[in-house]
Scaffold this motif. Structure first.
Motif, PDB file in Angstrom:
ATOM      1  N   ASP A   1       0.890  -1.160   0.000  1.00 26.08           N
ATOM      2  CA  ASP A   1       0.000   0.000   0.000  1.00 26.08           C
ATOM      3  C   ASP A   1       0.935   1.219   0.000  1.00 26.08           C
ATOM      4  O   ASP A   1       1.875   1.275   0.807  1.00 26.08           O
TER       5      ASP A   1
ATOM      6  N   HIS B   1       0.715   5.253  -0.448  1.00 28.44           N
ATOM      7  CA  HIS B   1      -0.069   6.463  -0.648  1.00 28.44           C
ATOM      8  C   HIS B   1       0.752   7.751  -0.570  1.00 28.44           C
ATOM      9  O   HIS B   1       1.645   7.860   0.274  1.00 28.44           O
TER      10      HIS B   1
ATOM     11  N   HIS C   1      -1.838   6.418   6.610  1.00 32.97           N
ATOM     12  CA  HIS C   1      -1.077   5.169   6.707  1.00 32.97           C
ATOM     13  C   HIS C   1      -0.317   4.918   5.406  1.00 32.97           C
ATOM     14  O   HIS C   1      -0.703   5.415   4.347  1.00 32.97           O
TER      15      HIS C   1
ATOM     16  N   ASP D   1      -8.237   5.213  -4.328  1.00 30.09           N
ATOM     17  CA  ASP D   1      -7.674   4.179  -3.465  1.00 30.09           C
ATOM     18  C   ASP D   1      -7.508   2.895  -4.271  1.00 30.09           C
ATOM     19  O   ASP D   1      -7.994   2.791  -5.414  1.00 30.09           O
TER      20      ASP D   1
HETATM   21 ZN    ZN Z   1      -4.430   2.146   2.200  1.00 33.30          ZN
END
Ligand code: ZN
Ligand code: VGL
Length: 210
Positions: A50, A52, A85, A117
């Motif tokens: 993940d 971001h 996060h 996302d």
């Molecule tokens: Zn995420």
């Protein structure tokens, strides 16, 4: 040893999803000693991360007056708002230090576009933009995707469902996953996985299988 038609997809085993992390998955760290020997059984392992930008729209902090775990409607539909996060290049976004899969071939990073996302390793949350993973797996003649990691009910489930939609046989190795379980999301995910024809198994059964 799982052969050339099989891939193990290890989803988001990152510091921020561990106890004490920014978006802690309860007991998320318990999977590491299960995932390591599981991965050793596979010739072909792909990891996801993940990843971001700091102002990502899935973060509650990017929406005035909103709190984590509330839901908002974005261009592409409903979005759960998360604590900040897995910000690109931070310690929280790094893979768990004890993850020991030197032979992993590919790391798919996802959720790197500010406005979209991506729980799934295959298709972003707009449900249109592919990550390229399905094409990669097809080129490698993969027919079956084994999924493990964090979190069962978000990134693992969405990845498993999209793998199924892309035409792969799919197994979720459940004891090599942990869930966030927000408002019944784990029970819902299990129903969706079963309905889609995704097999659920434990790591001990994987060895016995084929
Ligand atoms: Zn995420
Ligand atoms: C995840 C929520 C937000 C996951 C990632 O890895 O399951 N969940 N970002």
């Amino acid at each position: 040893m799982k052969g050339s038609g099989d891939v193990l997809l290890v989803v988001d085993v990152q510091n921020d999803f561990m106890p004490g992390g920014a978006l802690a998955v309860p007991n998320g760290d318990e999977i590491v000693p299960i995932v390591n020997p599981l991965a050793a059984e596979f010739e072909h392992v792909v990891l996801t991360q993940d990843w971001h930008p700091r102002d990502h729209l899935s973060f509650a902090a990017s929406h005035e007056g909103r709190r984590p775990f509330e839901t908002v409607t974005l261009d592409y539909g409903e979005q759960v708002l998360w604590p900040v996060h897995c910000v690109q290049d931070t310690r929280g976004a790094a893979l768990h230090d004890d993850l020991d899969i030197a032979h992993a071939r590919l790391v798919i990073r996802k959720g790197y576009r500010r406005g979209v996302d991506s729980y799934s390793a295959f298709v972003e949350a707009d449900r249109k933009t592919p990550t390229g993973l399905a094409g990669y797996l097809r080129e490698h003649r993969v027919t079956r995707v084994w999924c493990c990691g964090l979190a069962t009910d978000y990134c693992v489930a969405w990845s498993a469902l999209d793998a199924r939609s892309a035409g792969f046989n799919v197994v979720v190795v459940e004891d090599a996953c942990r869930a966030i379980d927000l408002d019944g999301s784990l029970a819902r995910a299990r129903l969706q996985l079963d309905a889609a024809g995704v097999t659920r198994m434990n790591a001990a059964e994987v060895t016995a299988h084929i």
